[in-house]
Design a protein around this motif. Structure first.
Motif, mmCIF file in Angstrom:
data_model
loop_
_atom_site.group_PDB
_atom_site.id
_atom_site.type_symbol
_atom_site.label_atom_id
_atom_site.label_comp_id
_atom_site.label_asym_id
_atom_site.label_seq_id
_atom_site.Cartn_x
_atom_site.Cartn_y
_atom_site.Cartn_z
ATOM 1 N N GLN A 31 1.661 -6.444 9.776
ATOM 2 C CA GLN A 31 3.038 -6.389 9.268
ATOM 3 C C GLN A 31 3.221 -7.077 7.908
ATOM 4 O OE1 GLN A 31 5.340 -7.731 12.579
ATOM 5 N NE2 GLN A 31 4.780 -5.924 13.769
ATOM 6 N N PRO A 32 2.712 -8.277 7.689
ATOM 7 C CA PRO A 32 2.910 -8.904 6.373
ATOM 8 C C PRO A 32 2.337 -8.063 5.231
ATOM 9 C CG PRO A 32 2.167 -10.527 7.943
ATOM 10 C CD PRO A 32 2.055 -9.196 8.621
ATOM 11 N N LEU A 33 1.168 -7.444 5.483
ATOM 12 C CA LEU A 33 0.567 -6.615 4.439
ATOM 13 C C LEU A 33 1.505 -5.458 4.107
ATOM 14 C CD1 LEU A 33 -3.224 -6.398 5.394
ATOM 15 C CD2 LEU A 33 -2.174 -7.610 3.466
ATOM 16 N N LEU A 34 2.105 -4.863 5.166
ATOM 17 C CA LEU A 34 3.014 -3.734 4.948
ATOM 18 C C LEU A 34 4.298 -4.188 4.254
ATOM 19 C CD1 LEU A 34 2.471 -1.903 8.326
ATOM 20 C CD2 LEU A 34 1.768 -1.135 6.061
ATOM 21 N N ILE A 35 4.727 -5.414 4.570
ATOM 22 C CA ILE A 35 5.923 -5.932 3.893
ATOM 23 C C ILE A 35 5.610 -6.139 2.404
ATOM 24 C CG2 ILE A 35 7.438 -7.962 3.729
ATOM 25 C CD1 ILE A 35 7.541 -7.855 6.807
ATOM 26 N N GLY A 36 4.366 -6.584 2.145
ATOM 27 C CA GLY A 36 3.917 -6.681 0.748
ATOM 28 C C GLY A 36 4.033 -5.320 0.070
ATOM 29 N N ASP A 37 3.563 -4.254 0.804
ATOM 30 C CA ASP A 37 3.659 -2.871 0.277
ATOM 31 C C ASP A 37 5.109 -2.491 0.022
ATOM 32 O OD1 ASP A 37 1.000 -2.645 0.464
ATOM 33 O OD2 ASP A 37 0.967 -1.286 2.213
ATOM 34 N N LEU A 38 5.987 -2.903 0.969
ATOM 35 C CA LEU A 38 7.408 -2.570 0.863
ATOM 36 C C LEU A 38 7.995 -3.201 -0.406
ATOM 37 C CD1 LEU A 38 9.819 -1.256 2.369
ATOM 38 C CD2 LEU A 38 10.225 -3.465 3.448
ATOM 39 N N SER A 47 9.837 5.551 -2.713
ATOM 40 C CA SER A 47 10.549 5.694 -1.432
ATOM 41 C C SER A 47 10.110 4.594 -0.452
ATOM 42 C CB SER A 47 10.238 7.071 -0.835
ATOM 43 O OG SER A 47 10.576 7.052 0.532
ATOM 44 N N VAL A 48 11.113 3.966 0.208
ATOM 45 C CA VAL A 48 10.790 2.875 1.133
ATOM 46 C C VAL A 48 10.715 3.348 2.581
ATOM 47 C CG1 VAL A 48 11.708 1.027 -0.320
ATOM 48 C CG2 VAL A 48 13.229 2.217 1.306
ATOM 49 N N ALA A 49 11.055 4.622 2.793
ATOM 50 C CA ALA A 49 11.099 5.117 4.185
ATOM 51 C C ALA A 49 9.740 5.011 4.888
ATOM 52 C CB ALA A 49 11.618 6.546 4.220
ATOM 53 N N PRO A 50 8.624 5.457 4.285
ATOM 54 C CA PRO A 50 7.355 5.386 5.037
ATOM 55 C C PRO A 50 6.965 3.960 5.438
ATOM 56 C CG PRO A 50 7.110 6.735 3.049
ATOM 57 C CD PRO A 50 8.467 6.079 2.969
ATOM 58 N N PRO A 51 6.968 2.966 4.503
ATOM 59 C CA PRO A 51 6.599 1.622 4.985
ATOM 60 C C PRO A 51 7.546 1.080 6.043
ATOM 61 C CG PRO A 51 7.184 1.558 2.635
ATOM 62 C CD PRO A 51 7.184 2.988 3.046
ATOM 63 N N ILE A 52 8.888 1.388 5.933
ATOM 64 C CA ILE A 52 9.821 0.888 6.947
ATOM 65 C C ILE A 52 9.522 1.517 8.307
ATOM 66 C CG2 ILE A 52 12.263 0.989 7.714
ATOM 67 C CD1 ILE A 52 13.053 0.333 4.862
#
Ligand code: ADP
Length: 571
Positions: A31-38, A47-52
């Protein structure tokens, strides 16, 4: 008890549970890595939809896997505790009486009931928590190293100190826990001692003394319990201080580095999130180690109890010789403990297949011990006891005890119907067998006079019947098992003369079917017996009939004139 074996039986559940736990942790760790991506997506106006969506999916997966993990591990824990209790109770029930009598009964209770629960926590949830929390910690540390190894080094120094302190504390928790388990066991024993003799306590007006003694024991248990809690409570703040110091250092130094452009803001955010993620598993890890150490103390106590000496059963069946003596003693000597005077010393006698034999002797002579040796509750130190010509040491215990029936002095009956009480040792007895036993015990008239015959409900302890009727009912119960040898400890309580006469006739009748060996407290039993064994100081002093012994044996004469005539003479 082989704890490893018991745990291994649950390896599937434990393994699957740990795997699901690890998968849940892996989902959380990304999750933190993905939040970094976000953050990067927001910064780059993408677009922020895929990481969310991905983050939400991982949250859900984490929750589901966590629940399944907790269920499987909890279930494995319950199976482990069941297995431990089953093994323990079986071993306690088959324990040698000598070893069993050395133990405190309250302590046995604590070990079987509460130590097994603690052991369950240690062997299931603590181990699972150690695995998942350990994995999370390693995962976080790896991710942090990947983001920025220099900041990790700083963190590692702070956390290293914390870990060393945490491990030392966990060890101290174990030592304190062992002491607390012992103290709790002593409290349990004390309570049982007082409650099992509550009438004596009340009659001696000792309530306050017992209450004070129990209060002292409870206080001791509280003190050692508080020590466990204090040490366990220190675990969390020690770990928290370590992580908070690391956090302060990381934020200060990290911000400085982002200002110079050496570190991206998204990386710093992810790093700090991992640090946050690290805190709770690290705390959990040390708590689980602490719990595991407490559980190990309990496991040691459970295992020690399970190692109690077991009764040894032989293999040789008795050949079907109906005329072989019912019981023979050949130079039997037995002492309850080493270096104490033997309770039975060099006793030899042989009793035929049928007849009535009375055992008489002063209190403490060894009469009860004689019975217990025949039942093989105790093992002779020297000599041999044979039942139907076969050495009891070589016989399977169940066969030996099925050939012997024991009617104890207070002839305990249970709440329930007369029929239930009669068939307790022989649940499959037919109606005609029951009636036959009732007849032999001279109870037919008594039962006919009860409001519902055999189906009359008896009160607690057999209330509703007189003392003599209760003992005859206990004899009928013993007869249903068709014993070769009936061991009867005559009731010392006063029986009215009708009951006594009925009992005497019943014993005489039964003596035509098998051998009745009765500890006689009444002269009438001895007078009516085919032979009398006079026991004094553990030795067989004389054998003979009442008339012979009155003529030749001074001890018997003394007993016959004084003790035996007095109802209520001690056994
Ligand atoms: P009796 O039935 O003739 O009154 P017992 O067989 O009960 O005598 O006791 C014989 C001797 O063994 C006594 O000295 C008694 O103190 C001792 N004794 C009985 N039971 C135990 C025991 N469980 N542990 C140690 N000594 C015992």
């Amino acid at each position: 008890m082989n704890i490893r074996h018991i745990v291994r039986r649950q390896r599937l559940l434990l393994g699957l549970g740990a795997l699901l736990g690890l998968s849940g942790t892996a989902a959380a760790l990304t999750q933190p890595l993905l939040i970094g991506d976000l953050i990067e997506a927001v910064a780059a106006d993408k677009s922020v939809a895929p990481p969310i969506a991905l983050i939400a999916g991982l949250f859900a997966a984490n929750a589901l896997l966590g629940a399944a993990h907790a269920y499987l591990i909890g279930r494995a824990g319950e199976n482990i505790v069941l297995d431990m209790r089953r093994t323990l109770t079986r071993r306690l029930l088959h324990a040698q009486l000598r070893a069993f009598n050395r133990l405190e009964h309250g302590d046995i209770f604590t070990r079987t009931v509460s130590d097994t629960s603690l052991a369950r926590v240690a062997l299931s949830s603590s181990v699972a928590q150690m695995i998942t929390a350990g994995f999370t910690s390693v995962g976080c540390i790896a991710a942090m190293a990947w983001i920025d190894w220099r900041m990790l080094l700083v963190t590692a120094v702070c956390l290293g100190i914390t870990s060393a302190a945490g491990l030392a504390l966990a060890r101290a928790v174990r030592t304190a826990a062992v002491m607390n388990r012992e103290d709790t066991g002593h409290f349990g024993s004390g309570l049982l001692r007082a409650l099992s003799a509550l009438t004596t306590v009340k009659a001696s007006r000792a309530e306050q003394r017992e209450a004070d003694r129990l209060q002292d024991l409870a206080d001791t248990a509280r003190t050692s319990g508080v020590r466990v809690t204090r040490l366990s409570a220190l675990l969390v703040p020690v770990t928290n201080v370590g992580t908070q110091v690391s956090l302060a250092v990381v934020i200060a130094w990290g911000m400085a580095r982002t200002a110079t452009g050496a570190l991206a803001i998204a990386d710093l955010t992810a790093f700090i999130m991992y640090l946050f993620y690290l805190v709770s598993p690290l705390v959990m890890l040390f708590m689980a180690i602490g719990e595991f150490q407490q559980g190990r103390a309990a496991i040691d106590r459970v295992s020690a109890l399970a190692d109690i000496d077991q009764e040894v059963s032989g293999q040789r069946s008795v050949p079907g010789d109906d005329m072989a003596p019912a019981v023979e003693f050949d130079q039997v000597t037995f002492a309850y403990a080493e270096n104490t005077a033997p309770a039975v010393s060099g006793v030899s006698f042989s009793l035929p297949a049928a007849g009535v034999t009375a055992v008489v002797g002063p209190s403490g002579a060894g009469k009860t011990t004689l019975f217990q040796l025949i039942e093989r509750f105790h093992i002779p130190d020297q000599g041999t006891i044979r039942v139907r010509g076969t050495d009891t040491a070589a016989m399977p215990l169940s066969e030996l005890r099925s050939r012997i029936a024991l009617v104890e002095q207070d002839a305990p009956l249970m709440r329930g119907t007369v029929r239930e009480n009669l068939t307790y040792a022989c649940p499959d007895a037919s109606q005609s067998e029951i009636l036959d036993a009732v007849e032999a015990a001279h109870l037919t008239g008594v039962i006919a006079g009860l409001p519902h015959g055999l189906d009359t409900e008896l009160g607690e302890g057999g209330t509703g019947l007189s003392g003599g009727q209760r003992q005859r009912l206990a004899i009928a119960r013993a007869l249903l098992t068709r014993p070769d040898l009936l061991l009867l400890d005559e009731a010392t309580a006063h029986l009215d003369s009708d009951s006594e006469a009925a009992l005497r006739v019943a014993i005489g009748d039964i003596g035509t079917r098998c051998q009745v060996l009765a500890i006689a407290h009444r002269i009438s039993t001895a007078v009516a017996a085919d032979r009398i064994l006079v026991i004094e100081d553990g030795c067989l002093r004389a054998t003979g009939t009442h008339t012979e012994l009155m003529e030749h044996d001074a001890t018997y004469r003394r007993l016959a004139s004084r003790q035996l005539t007095a109802a209520g003479a001690g056994s």
